[in-house]
Write an enzyme that holds these catalytic residues in place. Sequence first.
Site, PDB file in Angstrom:
ATOM      1  CB  SER A 243      -1.010   0.057   1.325  1.00 46.88           C
ATOM      2  OG  SER A 243       0.039   0.182   2.193  1.00 46.88           O
ATOM      3  CE  LYS A 244      -1.749   7.056  -2.273  1.00 52.99           C
ATOM      4  NZ  LYS A 244      -2.943   8.082  -1.858  1.00 52.99           N
ATOM      5  NE  ARG A 245       0.445   0.502   5.865  1.00 52.77           N
ATOM      6  CZ  ARG A 245       1.046  -0.618   5.782  1.00 52.77           C
ATOM      7  NH1 ARG A 245       2.243  -0.953   6.812  1.00 52.77           N
ATOM      8  NH2 ARG A 245       0.707  -1.855   5.448  1.00 52.77           N
TER       9      ARG A 245
END
Length: 470
Positions: free
Chosen positions: A238-240
Amino acid sequence: MNTVRTRFAPSPTGFLHIGGARTALYCWLYARKMRGTFILRIEDTDLERSTTESVQAILDGMDWLNLGYDEGPFYQTKRFHRYHEVIEQMLKEGTAYRCYCSKERLEKLREEQMARKEKPRYDGKCRNLTEPGEGPFVVRFKNPLDGTVAFDDLIRGRVSFANLELDDLIIARSDGSPTYNFTVVVDDWDMKITHVIRGDDHINNTPRQINILRALGATPPLYAHVPMILGSDGKRLSKRHGAVSVLQYREDGYLPEALLNYLARLGWSHGDQEIFSISELIEYFDIKDINRAPAAFNQEKLLWLNQHYMKNSDPEHVARELLWHMEQLGIDIKHGPPLTEIIKVQAERTKTLREMAERSRYFYESVVLTDEMKAHITPEILPALIMVSDRLANLPEWTKEGIHEILASTAEIHGLKLGKLAQPVRIVVTGGTVSPPIDDTMVLIGRERVLERLKRIHDLDMLSEVEDKG
Ligand code: GLU
């Protein structure tokens, strides 16, 4: 045998994620390998979450990756008449029914089932109504009540679900709009899809879709559910974890062929081979060789591939991508060397095109000497620098060899090691301490600009700013 027809069917509710891009790549590769047809279908029926920007991001991403589609893009929002037609047909044939149950009744049913620790599901109250009910209704699919629905997933093998587990799915809401699983079914059927390759987050939809296809008298396609991509911490990517949008990878300076090669290998393999041209991918790719286990994203490996392709791809193609970055950074390349020459000297020293562009400003723009840089131009070195400048002005031909000879012999005359002279020259000419070999660098910057920059050393007071005229 039927010709292979695959589709990539993104919902335009965000950017084109690299997981989606990998699915698209596998669909595309398989179609190319089998000389089949690859279709792009935009699943935009969720009007609240779909955006035109996101549609554009999908089209731009596909375009940048050079994943051309043979048919489409088809938009589900343009196919409502067809969905309604099929709903009517199913109502007529009795494979679907109108359900008049109120929200309140369904909510109560749900609460009771939960209290009994049962899985919430519709109880079938309206399944066999003989008289139409009153008020608003939804249309539900009449799912078989018993038996199992099974399919041979091309990656996972046999997968089966008990029909009892599957609800009578709503296929049209009370406002008449068709629901997601239903539109997928109608489209896969109408578009004669033979192989559905998609993320395994859809595996629970598959038995429902197969049941509806069978009710329509259609032969279900073959399914291949691709495991997800994980971040380096083992959690779903994910963006993390950093960039996940395809176009962000472009902005970060990756070449499309590097990303494609990386994504192909992430979840698929062909022996130990790491580097694949597109034609090799088409030749070797097979669905059965997609890994069953999720794969973890590895940024270092992607960087390594990117540098490989910066060095080895067609220089004209790399130059086109580099030009895009130059433009992004506002660097006007009109009055400097061709980008293909920059690539030759910089590909070895940079890992992304963004980095290459950022580190190549001085080939095109005037340079400013900071105080920190000025500190490198000591009074001891100045006479040698002046001599270099004078001799370069008289160099008959502006070649690497000629420049090198001047630097080497001037260093010798002044009792300096070549590096001791080359570094201050580099600083005056490029404004920094890092560049390709100084003779290559000066050849590319060009005589006029180099001399212009070096001239400033005659007047130490002016060292704060070294500007080009041209
Ligand atoms: N529209 C779905 C998604 O973006 C894909 C559906 C499918 O491939 O069947 O996740």
